[in-house]
Design an enzyme around this catalytic site. Structure first.
Site, PDB file in Angstrom:
ATOM      1  N   GLU A   1      -1.248  -1.414  -4.893  1.00 11.70           N
ATOM      2  CA  GLU A   1      -2.510  -0.713  -5.085  1.00 11.70           C
ATOM      3  C   GLU A   1      -2.281   0.468  -6.020  1.00 11.70           C
ATOM      4  O   GLU A   1      -1.312   1.209  -5.868  1.00 11.70           O
ATOM      5  CB  GLU A   1      -3.072  -0.232  -3.747  1.00 11.70           C
TER       6      GLU A   1
ATOM      7  N   ASP B   1      -2.546   0.940   6.851  1.00 11.68           N
ATOM      8  CA  ASP B   1      -1.770   0.711   5.627  1.00 11.68           C
ATOM      9  C   ASP B   1      -1.289  -0.741   5.524  1.00 11.68           C
ATOM     10  O   ASP B   1      -1.156  -1.280   4.428  1.00 11.68           O
ATOM     11  CB  ASP B   1      -0.556   1.648   5.590  1.00 11.68           C
TER      12      ASP B   1
ATOM     13  N   ASP C   1       0.877  -1.166   0.000  1.00 11.67           N
ATOM     14  CA  ASP C   1       0.000   0.000   0.000  1.00 11.67           C
ATOM     15  C   ASP C   1       0.915   1.217   0.000  1.00 11.67           C
ATOM     16  O   ASP C   1       1.510   1.543   1.022  1.00 11.67           O
ATOM     17  CB  ASP C   1      -0.903  -0.003   1.234  1.00 11.67           C
TER      18      ASP C   1
END
Length: 162
Positions: free
Chosen positions: A67, A140, A7
């Site tokens: 992501e 996260d 992330d």
């Protein structure tokens, strides 16, 4: 198969490594690369790059899942996160790893079954799917594990993350 989910972020870059064995997913390691607020952007990016190279060398993942950037109204934030994604992709490329990118809605669809799921729903499913005692923190980290799970579903079971 070992998947490193990431992330991206400059202050906190979450990562999570999962192992796929048949129908079973298990967490190998997870955490966050943190960079001090008072340091330059270049220094922060170097820390992210160096730490991710060390994580890749230690755990030897076969795939990296990242992501995709969700454009928000703060252009400055979007640009700095984009820079973090760049060094993440560079670390993966230098290691010769296959990189898979997923939109936040695809990750939610794969993990929860609903592309507009709430963050808490995703975190709870990460905990359940990986048989963890607690939801990984900070957020996260749970997000990074969710990205890895999405990649596992896509690669292992041919589930298209829409």
């Amino acid at each position: 198969m070992v998947i490193l989910g990431i992330d991206p972020g400059t202050a906190i870059c979450g990562y999570g490594l999962i192992e796929v064995q048949g129908n079973r997913l298990s967490a190998l390691a997870y955490g966050a690369v943190r960079t001090p607020a008072h340091t330059s952007q270049a220094s922060r990016l170097q820390t992210i790059f160096t730490d991710l190279e060390a994580i890749i060398a230690t755990y030897r993942p076969t795939h990296v899942a990242v992501e995709e950037l969700f454009f928000n109204r703060n252009v400055t934030t979007a640009l700095t996160v984009g820079q973090a994604r760049g060094v993440i992709l560079l670390a993966a490329a230098r290691a010769g790893l296959s990189v898979h990118e997923y939109k936040p809605s695809q990750v939610k669809q794969a993990v929860v079954g609903y592309g507009r799921a709430e963050k808490q729903q995703v975190q709870q499913m990460v905990r359940v799917l990986l048989a963890l005692e607690e939801i990984p923190k900070p957020d996260d980290v749970a997000d990074a594990l969710a990205v890895a799970i999405c990649c596992a579903h896509s690669l292992t079971w041919g589930v298209a993350c829409r």
